[in-house]
Motif scaffolding. Structure first.
Motif, PDB file in Angstrom:
ATOM      1  N   ALA A   1      59.161  30.214  -8.925  1.00 39.65           N
ATOM      2  CA  ALA A   1      58.443  30.913  -7.797  1.00 39.65           C
ATOM      3  C   ALA A   1      58.225  29.905  -6.576  1.00 39.65           C
ATOM      4  O   ALA A   1      58.659  30.427  -5.582  1.00 39.65           O
ATOM      5  N   GLY A   2      57.867  28.676  -6.614  1.00 36.98           N
ATOM      6  CA  GLY A   2      57.387  27.778  -5.652  1.00 36.98           C
ATOM      7  C   GLY A   2      58.756  27.445  -4.973  1.00 36.98           C
ATOM      8  O   GLY A   2      58.856  27.256  -3.749  1.00 36.98           O
ATOM      9  N   ILE A   3      59.942  27.133  -5.817  1.00 37.78           N
ATOM     10  CA  ILE A   3      61.403  26.946  -5.188  1.00 37.78           C
ATOM     11  C   ILE A   3      61.795  27.943  -4.496  1.00 37.78           C
ATOM     12  O   ILE A   3      62.244  27.656  -3.216  1.00 37.78           O
ATOM     13  N   MET A   4      61.569  29.144  -4.918  1.00 30.69           N
ATOM     14  CA  MET A   4      61.912  30.386  -3.836  1.00 30.69           C
ATOM     15  C   MET A   4      61.230  30.653  -2.813  1.00 30.69           C
ATOM     16  O   MET A   4      61.680  30.818  -1.876  1.00 30.69           O
ATOM     17  N   LEU A   5      59.740  30.356  -2.969  1.00 28.49           N
ATOM     18  CA  LEU A   5      59.018  30.364  -1.558  1.00 28.49           C
ATOM     19  C   LEU A   5      59.502  29.361  -0.589  1.00 28.49           C
ATOM     20  O   LEU A   5      59.372  29.600   0.457  1.00 28.49           O
ATOM     21  N   LEU A   6      59.557  28.029  -0.987  1.00 32.29           N
ATOM     22  CA  LEU A   6      60.275  26.989  -0.157  1.00 32.29           C
ATOM     23  C   LEU A   6      61.583  27.107   0.320  1.00 32.29           C
ATOM     24  O   LEU A   6      61.936  26.781   1.432  1.00 32.29           O
ATOM     25  N   ALA A   7      62.492  28.012  -0.508  1.00 32.94           N
ATOM     26  CA  ALA A   7      63.665  28.090   0.039  1.00 32.94           C
ATOM     27  C   ALA A   7      63.811  29.288   0.878  1.00 32.94           C
ATOM     28  O   ALA A   7      64.582  29.178   1.999  1.00 32.94           O
ATOM     29  N   LEU A   8      63.107  30.481   0.741  1.00 28.42           N
ATOM     30  CA  LEU A   8      63.364  31.494   1.629  1.00 28.42           C
ATOM     31  C   LEU A   8      62.277  31.547   2.517  1.00 28.42           C
ATOM     32  O   LEU A   8      62.539  32.438   3.468  1.00 28.42           O
TER      33      LEU A   8
ATOM     34  N   PRO B   1      59.073  32.947   3.017  1.00 31.35           N
ATOM     35  CA  PRO B   1      58.203  34.264   3.546  1.00 31.35           C
ATOM     36  C   PRO B   1      56.873  33.657   4.141  1.00 31.35           C
ATOM     37  O   PRO B   1      56.249  34.596   4.796  1.00 31.35           O
ATOM     38  N   LEU B   2      56.358  32.843   3.674  1.00 28.07           N
ATOM     39  CA  LEU B   2      55.388  32.105   4.260  1.00 28.07           C
ATOM     40  C   LEU B   2      55.338  30.569   4.457  1.00 28.07           C
ATOM     41  O   LEU B   2      56.145  29.813   3.986  1.00 28.07           O
TER      42      LEU B   2
ATOM     43  N   ILE C   1      53.326  26.849   6.323  1.00 24.89           N
ATOM     44  CA  ILE C   1      52.115  26.354   6.630  1.00 24.89           C
ATOM     45  C   ILE C   1      51.590  26.693   7.962  1.00 24.89           C
ATOM     46  O   ILE C   1      52.415  26.570   8.807  1.00 24.89           O
ATOM     47  N   GLY C   2      50.243  26.984   8.131  1.00 28.27           N
ATOM     48  CA  GLY C   2      49.649  27.332   9.390  1.00 28.27           C
ATOM     49  C   GLY C   2      49.694  28.922   9.494  1.00 28.27           C
ATOM     50  O   GLY C   2      49.075  29.272  10.573  1.00 28.27           O
ATOM     51  N   GLU C   3      50.470  29.624   8.696  1.00 26.70           N
ATOM     52  CA  GLU C   3      50.510  31.263   9.082  1.00 26.70           C
ATOM     53  C   GLU C   3      49.523  32.030   8.134  1.00 26.70           C
ATOM     54  O   GLU C   3      49.193  31.563   7.106  1.00 26.70           O
ATOM     55  N   TYR C   4      48.940  32.958   8.746  1.00 29.93           N
ATOM     56  CA  TYR C   4      48.134  33.795   8.143  1.00 29.93           C
ATOM     57  C   TYR C   4      48.683  34.877   7.220  1.00 29.93           C
ATOM     58  O   TYR C   4      49.375  35.666   7.998  1.00 29.93           O
ATOM     59  N   VAL C   5      48.816  34.873   6.231  1.00 30.03           N
ATOM     60  CA  VAL C   5      49.251  35.908   5.224  1.00 30.03           C
ATOM     61  C   VAL C   5      48.483  36.932   4.492  1.00 30.03           C
ATOM     62  O   VAL C   5      47.162  36.330   4.092  1.00 30.03           O
ATOM     63  N   GLU C   6      48.910  37.725   3.878  1.00 33.37           N
ATOM     64  CA  GLU C   6      48.000  38.519   2.732  1.00 33.37           C
ATOM     65  C   GLU C   6      49.051  39.033   1.614  1.00 33.37           C
ATOM     66  O   GLU C   6      50.155  39.658   1.912  1.00 33.37           O
ATOM     67  N   VAL C   7      48.598  38.754   0.736  1.00 34.41           N
ATOM     68  CA  VAL C   7      49.565  39.016  -0.537  1.00 34.41           C
ATOM     69  C   VAL C   7      48.687  39.675  -1.501  1.00 34.41           C
ATOM     70  O   VAL C   7      47.932  39.074  -2.233  1.00 34.41           O
ATOM     71  N   GLY C   8      48.602  41.010  -1.771  1.00 31.60           N
ATOM     72  CA  GLY C   8      47.810  41.471  -2.708  1.00 31.60           C
ATOM     73  C   GLY C   8      46.354  41.345  -2.370  1.00 31.60           C
ATOM     74  O   GLY C   8      46.079  41.642  -1.298  1.00 31.60           O
ATOM     75  N   SER C   9      45.791  40.724  -3.259  1.00 35.95           N
ATOM     76  CA  SER C   9      44.284  40.485  -2.974  1.00 35.95           C
ATOM     77  C   SER C   9      43.949  39.025  -2.247  1.00 35.95           C
ATOM     78  O   SER C   9      42.835  38.612  -2.052  1.00 35.95           O
TER      79      SER C   9
ATOM     80  N   THR D   1      55.621  37.563  -6.305  1.00 39.64           N
ATOM     81  CA  THR D   1      56.116  38.927  -7.011  1.00 39.64           C
ATOM     82  C   THR D   1      55.484  39.964  -6.382  1.00 39.64           C
ATOM     83  O   THR D   1      55.793  41.192  -6.679  1.00 39.64           O
ATOM     84  N   GLN D   2      54.941  39.792  -5.451  1.00 41.08           N
ATOM     85  CA  GLN D   2      54.155  40.834  -4.418  1.00 41.08           C
ATOM     86  C   GLN D   2      54.712  40.670  -2.960  1.00 41.08           C
ATOM     87  O   GLN D   2      55.174  39.981  -2.578  1.00 41.08           O
ATOM     88  N   PRO D   3      54.509  41.940  -2.462  1.00 44.61           N
ATOM     89  CA  PRO D   3      54.811  42.100  -0.981  1.00 44.61           C
ATOM     90  C   PRO D   3      54.063  41.041  -0.240  1.00 44.61           C
ATOM     91  O   PRO D   3      52.971  40.976  -0.216  1.00 44.61           O
ATOM     92  N   VAL D   4      54.782  40.434   0.853  1.00 46.35           N
ATOM     93  CA  VAL D   4      53.902  39.491   1.655  1.00 46.35           C
ATOM     94  C   VAL D   4      53.902  40.097   3.060  1.00 46.35           C
ATOM     95  O   VAL D   4      54.710  40.552   3.770  1.00 46.35           O
ATOM     96  N   LYS D   5      52.656  39.951   3.618  1.00 43.25           N
ATOM     97  CA  LYS D   5      52.313  40.478   4.978  1.00 43.25           C
ATOM     98  C   LYS D   5      51.878  39.266   5.644  1.00 43.25           C
ATOM     99  O   LYS D   5      51.033  38.525   5.424  1.00 43.25           O
ATOM    100  N   ASN D   6      52.885  39.113   6.806  1.00 41.89           N
ATOM    101  CA  ASN D   6      52.777  37.670   7.415  1.00 41.89           C
ATOM    102  C   ASN D   6      52.359  38.095   8.963  1.00 41.89           C
ATOM    103  O   ASN D   6      53.175  38.727   9.504  1.00 41.89           O
ATOM    104  N   PHE D   7      51.304  37.652   9.324  1.00 47.57           N
ATOM    105  CA  PHE D   7      50.645  38.175  10.441  1.00 47.57           C
ATOM    106  C   PHE D   7      51.045  37.228  11.596  1.00 47.57           C
ATOM    107  O   PHE D   7      50.637  37.532  12.749  1.00 47.57           O
ATOM    108  N   THR D   8      51.402  36.050  11.488  1.00 42.91           N
ATOM    109  CA  THR D   8      51.886  35.165  12.316  1.00 42.91           C
ATOM    110  C   THR D   8      53.243  34.967  12.681  1.00 42.91           C
ATOM    111  O   THR D   8      53.568  34.678  13.776  1.00 42.91           O
TER     112      THR D   8
END
Length: 265
Positions: A120-127, A129-130, A132-140, A172-179
């Protein structure tokens, strides 16, 4: 029983010859193994640097992923060198590789959750969706991203609380990126009891937004009736502003909207 001196001397000579043969045979193997290890470590270091530098030429490639893949390349080279060294001593490398595969499978099953976080870390770094410095909301989980690691991501919540979230949770959850998009929309809704004053309040709210330099002109702000009842009406002021000005603009326009409502009462 007396020991025959001739037989003893013959046995000693035979032992020395056998030892000499083993020393000569394995000395070449040891020297070859040492040479392979030295060359292998040098080549592994060169491959690691080449991969790191090569991935650095890819635009936007994450630094953590560069380090990860360059280390993987290094360990692959070292693994091949170890197999070659074992072959120097006549060890069946096929069985060694099979044993390593079996151990790797067992470790993979035991560390299934950890490997899932790495993937999952590799996918986050490759794609991305968030970032550094961005404000996000993922589930709780919500906060400003401070570090994206291979196992977990570190965030700082709005109240300053330290948050460490497993990568698998974020992936595995939708990412809401406010930035990410650079601009945010806000709606300020007020309810008026005198329906006759709706038009004047709409005008006051619109002028309030147009006077604020932080409110974007494209798209322009708008004021409209969101709900209309028999004796009340809900009026909404809708505007766009940059992410950095969002909170300050919201607070000031909320105060201005309340003042505009009181002025029309």
């Amino acid at each position: 029983m007396e020991l025959d001196p001739e037989n003893a001397i013959s046995a000693i000579q035979t032992g020395i010859q056998q030892a000499s043969t083993l020393i000569v045979t394995y000395s070449f193997s040891v020297l070859g193994a040492i040479l392979l290890l030295v060359i292998g470590f040098v080549v592994a270091g060169l491959v690691e640097r080449w991969v790191y530098a090569g991935l650095g030429q890819v635009s936007g490639f994450d630094l953590t992923l560069r380090r990860f893949f360059s280390k993987i390349a290094r360990y692959i080279v070292l693994g091949l060198i170890v197999v070659m060294v074992l072959g120097q001593f006549g060890i069946q490398t096929a069985s060694v590789i099979a044993a390593i595969g079996a151990v790797g499978l067992a470790i993979g099953l035991a560390l299934q959750g950890t490997l899932q976080n790495i993937a999952a870390g590799i996918m986050l770094l490759a794609l991305r969706p968030l970032r550094i410095g961005e404000y996000v909301e993922v589930g709780s989980v919500a906060g400003t991203v401070e570090e994206i690691g291979l196992f977990a991501t570190r965030l700082r919540a709005a109240d300053g609380v330290y948050v460490l979230a497993p990568n698998s949770t974020l992936w595995t959850q939708p990412v809401k990126n406010f930035t990410r998009n650079g601009a945010r929309r806000n709606d300020i809704t007020i309810t008026v009891s005198n329906v006759d004053d709706v038009e004047s309040i709409q005008k006051s709210l619109l002028e309030l937004a147009e006077r604020d330099a932080r409110v974007k002109t494209d798209p322009p702000p708008s004021a409209f009736i969101a709900e209309l009842g028999d004796t009340t009406a809900a009026i909404t002021l809708r505007y766009w502003t940059s992410v950095g000005d969002f909170l300050a603009t919201k607070a000031e326009l909320n105060r201005g909207a309340r003042n505009a409502l009181n002025a029309n009462v």
